[in-house]
Design an enzyme around this catalytic site. Sequence first.
Site, mmCIF file in Angstrom:
data_model
loop_
_atom_site.group_PDB
_atom_site.id
_atom_site.type_symbol
_atom_site.label_atom_id
_atom_site.label_comp_id
_atom_site.label_asym_id
_atom_site.label_seq_id
_atom_site.Cartn_x
_atom_site.Cartn_y
_atom_site.Cartn_z
ATOM 1 N N ARG A 166 0.837 -1.208 0.000
ATOM 2 C CA ARG A 166 0.000 0.000 0.000
ATOM 3 C C ARG A 166 0.873 1.261 0.000
ATOM 4 O O ARG A 166 0.591 2.245 0.671
ATOM 5 C CB ARG A 166 -0.945 0.016 1.205
ATOM 6 N N SER A 240 -11.181 -0.805 3.939
ATOM 7 C CA SER A 240 -10.254 -1.284 4.972
ATOM 8 C C SER A 240 -9.486 -0.100 5.561
ATOM 9 O O SER A 240 -8.794 0.618 4.839
ATOM 10 C CB SER A 240 -9.283 -2.295 4.374
ATOM 11 N N GLU A 352 -4.503 2.958 6.809
ATOM 12 C CA GLU A 352 -4.306 2.832 5.367
ATOM 13 C C GLU A 352 -4.719 4.084 4.582
ATOM 14 O O GLU A 352 -3.980 4.530 3.699
ATOM 15 C CB GLU A 352 -5.080 1.617 4.835
#
Length: 356
Positions: A166, A240, A352
């Site tokens: 990520r 998420s 995230e």
Amino acid sequence: MQFEHNRSLRSGNTLGFDRSARYYCEPATPDQLQEALAFAASKQLNLNVLGSGSNIILTRNIDGLVVHPSSKAITHTPHAIDTDHVRVTCDAGVNWNDLVQFTLNHGLYGLENLSLIPGLAGAAPIQNIGAYGVELCDVFESLSAVHIASGDTRIFHAEDCAFGYRDSVFKSVVAGEYIITQLTLNLTTTGPVNLSYGALAQAVEESDIEHPTAQDVSNIVCAIRRAKLPDPSKIGNAGSFFKNPIIRADTYALLKKDWPTLPGHQVSPTDVQAQTVAQHENNNYPHMKVPAAWLIDQSGYKGQRYGNVGVHHLQALVLVHFGGGTGDELLALASRIQTTVKNTFGIMLEIEPGIV
């Protein structure tokens, strides 16, 4: 091209926080993008790129120019040397799942595991999006980006992007310096499908499909995602919220003694996230990936509401906004969760989505 003043961004972020941009525009051509750069320079405005707002937490109004890419062209061409591969090029404003469906409609393999991920294509390399055993870097070839300060176009190849879990160079070394305008992916016409992710492999097996195609895998992935993740149009969320942590295998073994049901699987040394962690720790010790959702659930947060924000009742990895709240409220909850998980398991969860 129109430059809107004091544009509300409430519908421009999937968490639904009521923030605004001092100026806002939607360039659809290279010339319009250059016009936006000139406008920002003339008024000495910071320039911010906002796609679908599906991976961002707005904690304040944006006192600058917000650019929303709106170019949506997709093309595909056979590989000049390898006849089993096809190059797919798309503009930054293309909806990511529309791109996935385009590749499936043309019989291409490579993006099926990434079906139904929210956002625009231009944001995909920044985050190195991934799901069900596949990451963008697995099929990435190159991208075009415009340098904000100079207006010049630069081509970034895979090795230039420093892809991590990520993560990419666009979140670190050159963060805020470029506007991604186009990306090119290298896909295959023959497969095979990637069933390395356990839950996906099990779902395929339960479907009784002996030889799954890319379309079959996409259908199953979509069904899983719809069952697990809430629809942002019904309740504000950014998908998420925390990255799944990677920990050393010996640490995992110790935790397993106190928490026998702790899930986890060993990651390959070639796994991008594992490489990132190992480099940070300056070692190549075996590592395990642990689901953040399980850690949050065991910490007692699943389904809990705290004022205007909370943790989804079906998926502990998703933090939600019920309306009327702020980004600061959500981050306060995130910090509370991080502290509890750290104190209980000795693992620090990493947020995230990007934070403004």
